[in-house]
Scaffold this motif. Structure first.
Motif, PDB file in Angstrom:
ATOM      1  N   THR A  74       0.926  -1.131   0.073  1.00 28.10           N
ATOM      2  CA  THR A  74       0.099   0.076   0.213  1.00 28.10           C
ATOM      3  C   THR A  74       0.911   1.109  -0.065  1.00 28.10           C
ATOM      4  OG1 THR A  74      -2.119   1.098   0.913  1.00 28.10           O
ATOM      5  CG2 THR A  74      -0.215   0.253   2.464  1.00 28.10           C
ATOM      6  N   VAL A  92      -3.393   0.030  -3.411  1.00 25.85           N
ATOM      7  CA  VAL A  92      -3.114  -1.348  -3.063  1.00 25.85           C
ATOM      8  C   VAL A  92      -2.584  -2.283  -4.297  1.00 25.85           C
ATOM      9  CG1 VAL A  92      -3.520  -3.658  -1.954  1.00 25.85           C
ATOM     10  CG2 VAL A  92      -4.519  -1.281  -1.148  1.00 25.85           C
ATOM     11  N   GLY A 115      -2.330   5.588   1.845  1.00 28.68           N
ATOM     12  CA  GLY A 115      -2.623   4.176   2.552  1.00 28.68           C
ATOM     13  C   GLY A 115      -1.031   4.049   3.193  1.00 28.68           C
ATOM     14  N   VAL A 128      -6.403  -2.238   5.175  1.00 23.80           N
ATOM     15  CA  VAL A 128      -5.374  -1.091   4.717  1.00 23.80           C
ATOM     16  C   VAL A 128      -5.525   0.143   5.673  1.00 23.80           C
ATOM     17  CG1 VAL A 128      -4.550   0.597   2.958  1.00 23.80           C
ATOM     18  CG2 VAL A 128      -5.135  -1.707   2.505  1.00 23.80           C
TER      19      VAL A 128
END
Length: 168
Positions: A74, A92, A115, A128
């Motif tokens: 991430t 991601v 992220g 996440v």
């Protein structure tokens, strides 16, 4: 310039790292994200670029391994991390244990979303965490927001579907 922002070790002792590279030449400045796999002796087995259609800049911030040895990464994606042009989103990416980029997805709202942490659940999906300055990222009735930025948690399944984004 190179930095490592996430690292994990598999059952065989191989090390996986999420690497960010920034470089300039006479024509362009570039940001690139990679997943690198090293054997127990420290030799590079492979390095895979994290890419998406359109050539966006990727800044990986964390990495986790699933039960099959795939790396989930991430971080932040945007057109220009250097100049902060436009809105940035969380991303991601999933890279196989052999170094193949399986998929990449991104999510965010109207503002800056990043992220910052990732963990794999027993069902094979990923959770996440990160930060957001987007008032429209979480559309749930339980939304709590305040200050200049908020934390978020999101679930991403093995098909790159993002669900249950909650902010606090």
């Amino acid at each position: 310039d190179d930095t490592i922002h996430g690292v994990a070790v598999d059952a065989q002792g191989n090390t996986f790292a999420a690497r960010h590279s920034y470089f300039e030449d006479s024509l362009v400045a570039r940001n690139e994200g990679h997943v690198v796999k090293l054997d127990p002796a420290g030799h590079v087995l492979w390095s895979t670029a994290i890419q998406m259609y359109g050539g966006y800049a990727f800044l990986p911030t964390d990495l986790a391994l699933d039960a099959q040895g795939n790396a989930w990464v991430t971080g932040t994606v945007g057109e220009s991390l250097r100049d902060r042009i436009g809105d940035l989103d969380a991303f991601v990416a999933k890279v196989s244990s052999s170094g193949e980029l399986l998929w990449t997805t991104y999510f965010g709202g109207a503002g800056y979303d990043s992220g910052q942490g990732i963990a794999i659940a027993k069902d094979g999906s990923a959770f996440v965490t990160g930060s957001t300055k987007s008032a429209d990222l979480d559309r749930s009735a339980n939304r709590f927001a305040g200050g200049r930025s908020d934390a978020f948690i999101a679930n991403v399944d093995d098909n790159a579907t993002v669900a249950n984004v909650l902010t606090a």
